[in-house]
Write an enzyme that holds these catalytic residues in place. Structure first.
Site, short mmCIF file in Angstrom:
data_model
loop_
_atom_site.label_atom_id
_atom_site.label_comp_id
_atom_site.label_asym_id
_atom_site.label_seq_id
_atom_site.Cartn_x
_atom_site.Cartn_y
_atom_site.Cartn_z
CG HIS A 1 68.64 35.45 63.04
ND1 HIS A 1 67.85 35.69 64.14
CD2 HIS A 1 69.78 34.92 63.52
CE1 HIS A 1 68.49 35.33 65.24
NE2 HIS A 1 69.67 34.86 64.88
CG ASP B 1 60.85 39.74 57.37
OD1 ASP B 1 61.99 39.52 57.78
OD2 ASP B 1 60.23 40.82 57.59
C1 GDG Z 1 66.18 39.76 60.91
C2 GDG Z 1 65.26 39.03 59.91
C3 GDG Z 1 63.93 38.15 61.85
C4 GDG Z 1 62.65 48.72 63.94
N1 GDG Z 1 62.59 50.07 63.88
C5 GDG Z 1 62.96 50.51 65.10
C6 GDG Z 1 63.25 49.40 65.91
N2 GDG Z 1 63.04 48.33 65.17
C7 GDG Z 1 63.17 46.96 65.69
C8 GDG Z 1 61.83 46.26 65.69
C9 GDG Z 1 62.25 44.80 65.73
C10 GDG Z 1 63.57 44.83 64.96
O1 GDG Z 1 64.02 46.18 64.89
C11 GDG Z 1 63.38 44.38 63.52
O2 GDG Z 1 63.24 43.01 63.51
P1 GDG Z 1 62.55 42.26 62.28
O3 GDG Z 1 62.33 40.87 62.71
O4 GDG Z 1 61.26 42.93 61.95
O5 GDG Z 1 63.53 42.42 61.04
P2 GDG Z 1 65.14 42.39 60.69
O6 GDG Z 1 65.86 43.54 61.25
O7 GDG Z 1 65.18 42.28 59.20
O8 GDG Z 1 65.71 41.04 61.36
C12 GDG Z 1 63.86 38.87 60.50
C13 GDG Z 1 64.95 38.82 62.76
O9 GDG Z 1 66.23 38.94 62.11
C14 GDG Z 1 65.15 38.02 64.05
O10 GDG Z 1 65.47 36.68 63.76
O11 GDG Z 1 62.65 38.22 62.46
O12 GDG Z 1 63.04 38.13 59.61
O13 GDG Z 1 65.19 39.73 58.67
O14 GDG Z 1 62.50 44.38 67.02
O15 GDG Z 1 61.07 46.69 66.78
N3 GDG Z 1 63.63 49.49 67.20
C15 GDG Z 1 63.75 50.74 67.72
N4 GDG Z 1 63.48 51.88 66.99
C16 GDG Z 1 63.09 51.80 65.69
O16 GDG Z 1 62.82 52.82 65.05
N5 GDG Z 1 64.12 50.87 69.01
#
Ligand code: GDG
Length: 461
Positions: A156, A364
């Site tokens: 990921h 990322d």
């Molecule tokens: C890893 C990789 C890759 C965030 N704040 C809140 C909240 N979130 C949710 C977002 C999104 C998720 O968390 C974050 O996903 P990301 O992809 O932006 O980043 P990572 O957590 O670092 O994830 C990344 C991912 O894995 C999947 O393969 O894309 O590159 O680093 O869904 O919306 N959700 C809620 N409240 C919040 O305050 N409910």
């Protein structure tokens, strides 16, 4: 059809509460419900002594199987090797990476424990899908114990360039262990190519035109398989009553100003400090427009057990305070910095109320927030996505305004351009982005990966 065994560090099966969960949990839960199977991993709980006792639960048609870990495992495997060694290194931050033999040993030991514990749950026809950097050696440990099922692995996070990876003392052992998998998936071609460089240059591997890697007698299918968001679900959430109420509240609170939003786990890879400075540059460079915008950064804390994360929290609080102190007026504060998480429907409402989505990680694997921001927009009056070139998502989203997140000037220019963008251009860009996030959503991702896994021949006896 084969059953699916999903193995990941944490098990976050969707509970059927609709919009409360992230896309990954929703997608994997849907896959498990469809094919039957089990989601196995760490419970997040600590136990005095590791026993391998499995706690089963069944929820909404999905069985989860979790184990508790000892304090030493949590320190060395999770807080140590995963979060203090691999995470910074794989995000190009060798300055933050800590190389300690005890971490590496604890990581290996815990993976062996996962392997031993899960084996009795595996039936001969099951397909196994291991998730992420916590579990690099797991496939190999299963093979060593005689498992001949199809085993796939999905990463990921980014895969670092060969030269960076060679700084890790265990690099070669880890990559050799990965050869135990039948399929290895990356979000982008860039990460896949970096992996290929290492396998070629350090292990003497050969990669054919179909991205099949051969090293010694082992063959591994490499695929670029970008994860998507649950776009349709997120778009529906953005129209839900709570999202509408949030939209209205946020909209009223900015009294006619354009809202810029960022939502990220509090993590140094997300480029928050650089983002704050880029936004400040915009305020300085555009005195006429500065009071026309408000920047809302939502950053729920994460990995509080690791010192670097406590430091970044302090740094950002200081920076937000300084910028607000220097630029705020009687009736305007430039940055609203919120250190807590919100339910997904509330987030969807905030995204829809925001004229700009500012997504500027320094590095990322993908970045799902970029895709969720797009999915939440009003088709008749969509906002503009400003996206880092160094997020995996940039490969699929060239219609966003792509920026170098290290450059305050580029962030500032992009904010100016987004604010001035005419409605027809906003709609045109958004329609293309929306088509992409809808067609290549999280279900598409899961199917692409599992199809590739089922296409490989079974490992011979
Ligand atoms: C890893 C990789 C890759 C965030 N704040 C809140 C909240 N979130 C949710 C977002 C999104 C998720 O968390 C974050 O996903 P990301 O992809 O932006 O980043 P990572 O957590 O670092 O994830 C990344 C991912 O894995 C999947 O393969 O894309 O590159 O680093 O869904 O919306 N959700 C809620 N409240 C919040 O305050 N409910």
């Amino acid at each position: 059809m084969s059953r699916l065994i999903v193995i990941s560090n944490r098990v976050t099966a969707a509970t059927g509460e609709g919009g409360a969960q992230g896309g990954l949990a929703v997608a994997l839960t849907a896959a498990l419900r469809e094919s039957g199977g089990i989601w196995f991993g760490w419970s997040g709980e600590q136990t005095d002594q590791f026993t391998g006792h499995i706690n089963f639960t069944r929820n909404d048609g999905v069985t989860t199987a979790t184990i508790d870990l000892e304090e030493q495992d949590i320190d060395e495997y999770y807080n140590g090797y995963a979060n203090r060694t691999l995470w910074p290194l794989f995000h190009y931050r060798i300055d933050l990476a800590e190389y300690e033999r005890d971490f590496a040993l604890g990581y290996q030991r815990t993976n062996e424990r996962f392997a031993e514990t899960v084996i009795p749950l595996i039936e001969p026809d099951d397909a196994i899908w291991v998730q992420d950097y916590h579990m690099f050696p797991l496939g190999d440990e299963l093979r060593k114990r005689g498992v001949r099922n199809r085993i796939g692995f999905f990463l990921h996070i980014p895969w670092p360039p060969r030269r960076l990876l060679t700084t890790l003392p265990e690099a070669q052992t880890l990559v050799e262990a990965l050869l135990g998998y039948d399929v290895i998936g990356f979000h982008t071609h860039e990460w896949l190519d970096s992996f290929g460089d290492y396998a070629r240059d350090e292990l003497g591997g050969v990669i054919d035109e179909n991205n099949v890697l051969t090293v010694g007698g082992r063959q591994v299918q490499l695929i670029a398989c970008p994860i998507g968001s649950d776009a349709a679900e997120f778009a529906a959430l953005a129209a839900s009553p709570r999202a509408r109420e949030t939209h209205e509240r946020v909209h009223n609170s900015v009294v006619g100003r354009a809202l810029i939003v960022g939502v990220d786990r509090l993590d140094y890879s997300k480029g928050l400090e650089e983002r704050f400075l880029g936004y400040e540059r915009f305020l300085i460079d555009n005195p006429g427009e500065r009071k026309e915008v408000t920047f809302l950064q939502i950053a729920p804390p994460s990995r509080g057990g690791v010192e670097t994360y406590q430091r970044i929290r302090n740094t950002l609080e200081g920076l937000a305070g300084r910028i607000n102190g220097e630029h705020a007026g009687l009736d305007w504060v430039p940055i609203r910095y919120v250190n807590q998480g919100y339910p997904r429907d509330v987030l969807a409402g905030v995204f829809r109320a925001s004229r700009i989505g500012l997504v500027t990680p320094l590095r990322d694997g993908m970045n799902l927030v970029a895709k969720e921001y797009v999915a939440a927009q009003n088709p008749a009056d969509p906002g503009v996505l400003i996206l880092s070139r160094f997020a995996g998502a940039a490969e699929q989203m060239p219609e966003a305004l792509l920026v170098n997140p290290h450059s305050a000037e580029e962030i500032s220019d992009a904010i100016g351009r987004a604010l001035a963008m005419p409605l027809d251009e906003r709609i045109r860009r958004w329609q293309i982005l929306m088509e992409g996030v809808t067609n290549q959503d999280v279900i598409w991702w899961r199917k692409k990966f599992t199809d590739a896994l089922m296409a490989v021949p079974l490992t011979e006896e």
